[in-house]
Write an enzyme that holds these catalytic residues in place. Structure first.
Site, PDB file in Angstrom:
ATOM      1  N   CYS A   1       2.182   8.744  -1.689  1.00  0.00           N
ATOM      2  CA  CYS A   1       3.052   8.845  -2.866  1.00  0.00           C
ATOM      3  C   CYS A   1       4.505   8.472  -2.572  1.00  0.00           C
ATOM      4  O   CYS A   1       5.046   8.884  -1.542  1.00  0.00           O
ATOM      5  CB  CYS A   1       3.063  10.271  -3.396  1.00  0.00           C
ATOM      6  SG  CYS A   1       1.459  10.963  -3.689  1.00  0.00           S
TER       7      CYS A   1
ATOM      8  N   ARG B   1       3.678   1.684   0.221  1.00  0.00           N
ATOM      9  CA  ARG B   1       3.096   2.953   0.656  1.00  0.00           C
ATOM     10  C   ARG B   1       1.670   3.143   0.141  1.00  0.00           C
ATOM     11  O   ARG B   1       0.944   3.982   0.639  1.00  0.00           O
ATOM     12  CB  ARG B   1       3.981   4.114   0.187  1.00  0.00           C
ATOM     13  CG  ARG B   1       5.315   4.143   0.877  1.00  0.00           C
ATOM     14  CD  ARG B   1       6.250   5.136   0.244  1.00  0.00           C
ATOM     15  NE  ARG B   1       5.903   6.497   0.552  1.00  0.00           N
ATOM     16  CZ  ARG B   1       6.382   7.179   1.581  1.00  0.00           C
ATOM     17  NH1 ARG B   1       7.219   6.608   2.412  1.00  0.00           N
ATOM     18  NH2 ARG B   1       6.036   8.428   1.791  1.00  0.00           N
TER      19      ARG B   1
ATOM     20  N   TRP C   1      -0.726   8.605  -5.099  1.00  0.00           N
ATOM     21  CA  TRP C   1      -1.959   8.341  -4.357  1.00  0.00           C
ATOM     22  C   TRP C   1      -2.821   9.572  -4.582  1.00  0.00           C
ATOM     23  O   TRP C   1      -2.502  10.653  -4.093  1.00  0.00           O
ATOM     24  CB  TRP C   1      -1.621   8.140  -2.877  1.00  0.00           C
ATOM     25  CG  TRP C   1      -2.775   7.705  -2.031  1.00  0.00           C
ATOM     26  CD1 TRP C   1      -3.272   6.431  -1.908  1.00  0.00           C
ATOM     27  CD2 TRP C   1      -3.575   8.513  -1.165  1.00  0.00           C
ATOM     28  NE1 TRP C   1      -4.326   6.415  -1.024  1.00  0.00           N
ATOM     29  CE2 TRP C   1      -4.533   7.682  -0.561  1.00  0.00           C
ATOM     30  CE3 TRP C   1      -3.582   9.871  -0.847  1.00  0.00           C
ATOM     31  CZ2 TRP C   1      -5.478   8.145   0.344  1.00  0.00           C
ATOM     32  CZ3 TRP C   1      -4.530  10.340   0.056  1.00  0.00           C
ATOM     33  CH2 TRP C   1      -5.459   9.477   0.643  1.00  0.00           C
TER      34      TRP C   1
ATOM     35  N   ASN D   1       5.113  15.185  -3.760  1.00  0.00           N
ATOM     36  CA  ASN D   1       4.321  14.534  -2.712  1.00  0.00           C
ATOM     37  C   ASN D   1       3.742  15.662  -1.865  1.00  0.00           C
ATOM     38  O   ASN D   1       4.414  16.652  -1.638  1.00  0.00           O
ATOM     39  CB  ASN D   1       5.254  13.643  -1.881  1.00  0.00           C
ATOM     40  CG  ASN D   1       4.486  12.703  -0.989  1.00  0.00           C
ATOM     41  OD1 ASN D   1       3.261  12.712  -0.989  1.00  0.00           O
ATOM     42  ND2 ASN D   1       5.199  11.888  -0.246  1.00  0.00           N
ATOM     43  N   GLY D   2       2.513  15.522  -1.386  1.00  0.00           N
ATOM     44  CA  GLY D   2       1.912  16.582  -0.567  1.00  0.00           C
ATOM     45  C   GLY D   2       0.910  17.392  -1.367  1.00  0.00           C
ATOM     46  O   GLY D   2       0.456  16.957  -2.435  1.00  0.00           O
TER      47      GLY D   2
ATOM     48  N   GLU E   1      -9.415  -0.803  17.399  1.00  0.00           N
ATOM     49  CA  GLU E   1      -8.313  -1.163  16.502  1.00  0.00           C
ATOM     50  C   GLU E   1      -8.634  -2.453  15.729  1.00  0.00           C
ATOM     51  O   GLU E   1      -8.340  -2.565  14.543  1.00  0.00           O
ATOM     52  CB  GLU E   1      -7.004  -1.292  17.302  1.00  0.00           C
ATOM     53  CG  GLU E   1      -5.860  -2.034  16.636  1.00  0.00           C
ATOM     54  CD  GLU E   1      -5.493  -1.526  15.251  1.00  0.00           C
ATOM     55  OE1 GLU E   1      -5.966  -0.457  14.833  1.00  0.00           O
ATOM     56  OE2 GLU E   1      -4.742  -2.239  14.556  1.00  0.00           O
TER      57      GLU E   1
ATOM     58  N   LYS F   1      -8.549  -3.043  11.656  1.00  0.00           N
ATOM     59  CA  LYS F   1      -7.832  -4.089  10.911  1.00  0.00           C
ATOM     60  C   LYS F   1      -8.791  -4.808   9.964  1.00  0.00           C
ATOM     61  O   LYS F   1      -8.471  -5.060   8.818  1.00  0.00           O
ATOM     62  CB  LYS F   1      -7.204  -5.135  11.856  1.00  0.00           C
ATOM     63  CG  LYS F   1      -5.915  -4.761  12.527  1.00  0.00           C
ATOM     64  CD  LYS F   1      -4.699  -4.621  11.656  1.00  0.00           C
ATOM     65  CE  LYS F   1      -4.460  -3.246  11.160  1.00  0.00           C
ATOM     66  NZ  LYS F   1      -4.132  -2.146  11.975  1.00  0.00           N
TER      67      LYS F   1
ATOM     68  N   GLU G   1      -9.847  -2.519   7.027  1.00  0.00           N
ATOM     69  CA  GLU G   1      -8.768  -2.192   6.098  1.00  0.00           C
ATOM     70  C   GLU G   1      -8.513  -3.273   5.064  1.00  0.00           C
ATOM     71  O   GLU G   1      -8.321  -2.979   3.890  1.00  0.00           O
ATOM     72  CB  GLU G   1      -7.449  -2.009   6.865  1.00  0.00           C
ATOM     73  CG  GLU G   1      -7.273  -0.678   7.489  1.00  0.00           C
ATOM     74  CD  GLU G   1      -5.930  -0.585   8.179  1.00  0.00           C
ATOM     75  OE1 GLU G   1      -5.199   0.351   7.886  1.00  0.00           O
ATOM     76  OE2 GLU G   1      -5.617  -1.460   9.016  1.00  0.00           O
TER      77      GLU G   1
ATOM     78  N   HIS H   1     -26.695   0.935  24.653  1.00  0.00           N
ATOM     79  CA  HIS H   1     -27.161   2.307  24.483  1.00  0.00           C
ATOM     80  C   HIS H   1     -27.418   2.645  23.017  1.00  0.00           C
ATOM     81  O   HIS H   1     -27.540   3.811  22.665  1.00  0.00           O
ATOM     82  CB  HIS H   1     -26.139   3.287  25.086  1.00  0.00           C
ATOM     83  CG  HIS H   1     -25.958   3.099  26.562  1.00  0.00           C
ATOM     84  ND1 HIS H   1     -26.930   3.419  27.471  1.00  0.00           N
ATOM     85  CD2 HIS H   1     -24.931   2.560  27.268  1.00  0.00           C
ATOM     86  CE1 HIS H   1     -26.505   3.111  28.696  1.00  0.00           C
ATOM     87  NE2 HIS H   1     -25.289   2.582  28.595  1.00  0.00           N
TER      88      HIS H   1
ATOM     89  N   LYS I   1       0.362   3.845   3.146  1.00  0.00           N
ATOM     90  CA  LYS I   1       1.223   3.832   4.319  1.00  0.00           C
ATOM     91  C   LYS I   1       1.821   5.222   4.427  1.00  0.00           C
ATOM     92  O   LYS I   1       2.120   5.842   3.414  1.00  0.00           O
ATOM     93  CB  LYS I   1       2.337   2.797   4.080  1.00  0.00           C
ATOM     94  CG  LYS I   1       3.149   2.473   5.302  1.00  0.00           C
ATOM     95  CD  LYS I   1       2.564   1.314   6.039  1.00  0.00           C
ATOM     96  CE  LYS I   1       3.288   0.956   7.296  1.00  0.00           C
ATOM     97  NZ  LYS I   1       2.372   0.295   8.253  1.00  0.00           N
TER      98      LYS I   1
HETATM   99  C1  F6R Z   1      -3.808   1.234  10.167  1.00  0.00           C
HETATM  100  C2  F6R Z   1      -2.672   2.127  10.153  1.00  0.00           C
HETATM  101  C3  F6R Z   1      -2.932   3.579  10.271  1.00  0.00           C
HETATM  102  C4  F6R Z   1      -1.753   4.261  10.972  1.00  0.00           C
HETATM  103  C5  F6R Z   1      -1.921   5.779  10.922  1.00  0.00           C
HETATM  104  C6  F6R Z   1      -0.802   6.479  11.636  1.00  0.00           C
HETATM  105  O1  F6R Z   1      -3.413  -0.095  10.126  1.00  0.00           O
HETATM  106  O2  F6R Z   1      -1.555   1.709  10.002  1.00  0.00           O
HETATM  107  O3  F6R Z   1      -4.140   3.863  10.894  1.00  0.00           O
HETATM  108  O4  F6R Z   1      -1.675   3.818  12.290  1.00  0.00           O
HETATM  109  O5  F6R Z   1      -1.972   6.206   9.597  1.00  0.00           O
HETATM  110  O6  F6R Z   1       0.433   6.139  11.091  1.00  0.00           O
HETATM  111  P1  F6R Z   1       1.779   6.335  11.876  1.00  0.00           P
HETATM  112  O7  F6R Z   1       1.792   5.385  13.012  1.00  0.00           O
HETATM  113  O8  F6R Z   1       2.844   6.058  10.873  1.00  0.00           O
HETATM  114  O9  F6R Z   1       1.777   7.757  12.348  1.00  0.00           O
END
Ligand code: F6R
Length: 600
Positions: A2, A28, A82, A108-109, A478, A482, A485, A501, A595
């Site tokens: 949010c 975000r 969100w 927010n929260g 990772e 990507k 996502e 396995h 984000k």
């Molecule tokens: C994926 C991504 C998330 C963040 C995670 C932690 O591309 O960006 O998995 O890495 O939400 O976020 P931060 O680094 O801001 O604590």
């Protein structure tokens, strides 16, 4: 997650200003948005205050603000939601108002005890139009306001009743006043000219208007009215003075420029960001290395992509400094609190510095007496302020939801610290400087084209896999994140040796499998794993310094020794981006994601 932005000041276009600010928080991730503005119109010759509220589902980005008929106002707030409590509907979108808009709030929260509070309110005949915890909070504030008629007191009393982590912004049609309070979710106050103030969950929302900010800490509240901004420490119940901090990055750094998306801009930013990340005060890096050396157990903690970076860190410390470092995801860390004591070192790794799970883990470690370190990109963020020592990633604002440049900056800094722990910071710096310059060469238009061609070949697959060994194993995890996502293709990462396995059963004819290869002692083993996949019909994409017979498609990366995870993840980032475009997904704002994940 949010986005929150509010303005109170001398200008009369407050509603427009906050909506413009909200557009800057689009990165975000959200599903609906809304605005509230306090108006004072003459009705029958008398100034009659009211609050205009407008809410919508979907994105605000494309909206031409002049199409909205916004009232004149000097006090307004806006919110992008969100969804947590209740689906994506206009009714659930913020702002939420209590009776006759005496109280209007954005939030927010999560108010964790909202059901309990709701029962009480229903007994007192409050009616609800939404399924949100926020509306409950609005009514709680209203019920306090009804008792005392004092907005500030009402908010103070209501806050005492809420449990959970949150940030609230409150206004009322009866008062030309804005109140903001935080516990756990970020809020930053911007100080403009002539008594103008902004409050937002992130600086880009008001960066166009001011570069002077004050950070609200947990259990603090700010009251903004015609006499200025007053800050309160809610625990001590007294006024506090806040330090004014100057923002050093300029607005252009947070814009797309000539790129069509933030994600590709930020991938390309990696031509410079590695270099910036390792440009650290050597004394600070050595001090951190000493702290790790002396610590009774070091814990690297992060979430999601950053959690994978922490895993890479543990391999690096083992390889380079022969040191064991514990790694945990923020959400899982509290299970290991029993091992933390005075003398332990907790290292929070985070782009935003606000991720609720990591922040809470940090608080747990603090309670147990651990020393706290933060490796964050956002200066002044909650983790930065909670830590005893901070190192900044210096990647510049990262706005695409999928992390790219912060990821590699974090790895570069952990590599540098590992070399410092081994007493060899000079060698570490040399390696990373070479890596930075090789990445600069690598990220050229031909390279991107080569990866786009691959994306075209595989864009319709149902599943894909990424494998790696050693320090490239976490990067396989990772890489899968990507791809998931932004392309929405089912993707999974595995340690190369683990395939046989179980997971190898998933390989069928044509299944793409990316092998992340380093020119190290594990090279032959990861190539053998790739051969095993190929033997079951897999289509092998090799990310490697050299071309190998097993590869059906080769993406060259420079041979950079211990910096291999940094270079190996970049082509996967580019591939994910192009798959997203080919599959008509928005790479900057992937579905369901946000984000800065400020809820647990
Ligand atoms: C994926 C991504 C998330 C963040 C995670 C932690 O591309 O960006 O998995 O890495 O939400 O976020 P931060 O680094 O801001 O604590």
């Amino acid at each position: 997650m949010c986005g929150i932005i509010a303005y109170r000041g001398h200008k009369s276009n407050a509603a427009r200003m906050v909506l413009e600010g909200l557009k800057k928080l689009e990165y975000r991730g959200y599903d609906s948005w809304g605005v509230a503005a306090r108006t004072e119109e003459k009705k029958g010759g008398v100034e009659t205050p009211d609050i205009f509220i407008h809410k919508k589902i979907g994105k605000i980005g494309e909206l031409n603000l002049s199409e909205l008929s916004l009232p004149r106002s000097n006090l307004a707030m806006a919110h992008s939601r969100w969804a947590t409590h209740g689906g994506v509907t206009v009714k659930n979108a913020h702002p939420h108002a209590s009776l006759e808009k005496d109280i209007v709030i954005i939030h927010n929260g999560i108010v964790e005890n909202y059901l309990e509070l709701k029962k009480e309110l229903i007994k007192n005949r409050y009616e609800f139009v939404s399924e949100t915890d926020t509306e409950v909070a609005a009514h709680v504030i209203h019920s306090e306001y009804a008792k005392c008629g004092d907005l500030e007191k009402a908010v103070l009393n209501a806050l005492k009743k809420f449990t959970g982590r949150y940030a609230f912004l409150v206004m009322s049609k009866k008062h030309d006043m804005l109140i903001a309070a935080r516990r756990g979710s970020p809020l930053i106050v911007g100080k403009g000219e002539n008594g103008d103030y902004f409050v937002a969950s992130d600086i880009p929302a008001f960066r166009a208007h001011t570069d002077e900010v004050m950070y609200l800490d947990d259990e603090e509240m700010v009251v903004i009215d015609e006499s200025g901004a007053r800050f309160m420490d809610l625990k001590k119940n007294k006024e506090v003075t806040k330090r004014l901090v100057k923002i050093t990055w300029d607005t252009k750094e947070a814009e797309k420029g000539a790129f069509s998306h933030f994600m590709i801009k930020e991938i390309m930013d990696q031509k410079e960001t590695i270099h910036r990340a390792i440009n650290q005060d050597e004394k600070l890096i050595k001090k951190v290395a000493q702290a790790i050396d002396k610590a009774f157990g070091t814990y690297l903690v992060g979430c999601g992509t950053t959690g994978k970076v922490c895993m890479v860190g543990s391999y690096l410390f083992s390889r380079i400094a022969h040191k064991h470092i514990n790694v945990e995801f923020g959400s899982e860390f509290p299970n290991f609190r029993h091992f933390i004591r005075k003398g332990s070192l907790f290292v929070a790794v985070s782009q935003s510095g606000e991720t609720a799970d990591t922040l809470e883990a940090m608080e747990v470690a603090k309670e147990k007496g651990a020393k706290l370190m933060a490796l964050v990109n956002v200066e002044g963020s909650s983790m930065d302020r909670l830590a005893d020592i901070s190192i900044y990633q210096k990647a510049g604002p990262e706005k695409a939801v999928a992390s790219t440049k912060a990821t590699t900056a974090q790895m570069a800094i952990l590599t540098l610290i590992a070399y410092a722990c081994a007493g060899n910071i000079v060698e570490g710096k040399k390696l990373l400087l070479e890596t930075a310059s090789l990445i600069n060469d690598m990220l050229n238009p031909r390279y991107e084209d080569h990866i786009r061609t691959l994306a075209e070949k595989i864009k319709d697959v149902e599943s894909m896999y990424v494998i790696g060994r050693g320090m490239n194993y976490p990067m396989a995890l990772e890489g899968a994140i990507k791809l998931q996502e932004v392309s929405y293709i089912h993707a999974e990462g595995f340690a190369g040796g683990e395939l046989k396995h179980g997971p190898i059963a998933l390989i069928t004819k044509g299944t793409p499998c990316i092998a992340l290869v380093a020119n190290d002692e594990m090279k032959n083993e990861i190539l053998s794993n790739a051969i095993e996949v190929k033997a079951r019909g897999g289509f092998i994409i090799g990310v490697s310094p050299t071309n190998e017979e097993v590869f059906d498609y080769w993406i060259k990366v420079p041979d950079v020794g211990n910096a291999s995870p940094i270079v190996n993840i970049i082509p996967v980032q580019i591939l994910a981006y192009h798959l997203a475009l080919l599959r008509k997904n928005d790479p900057d704002m992937p579905r369901n994601l946000a984000k800065s994940v400020t809820v647990k």
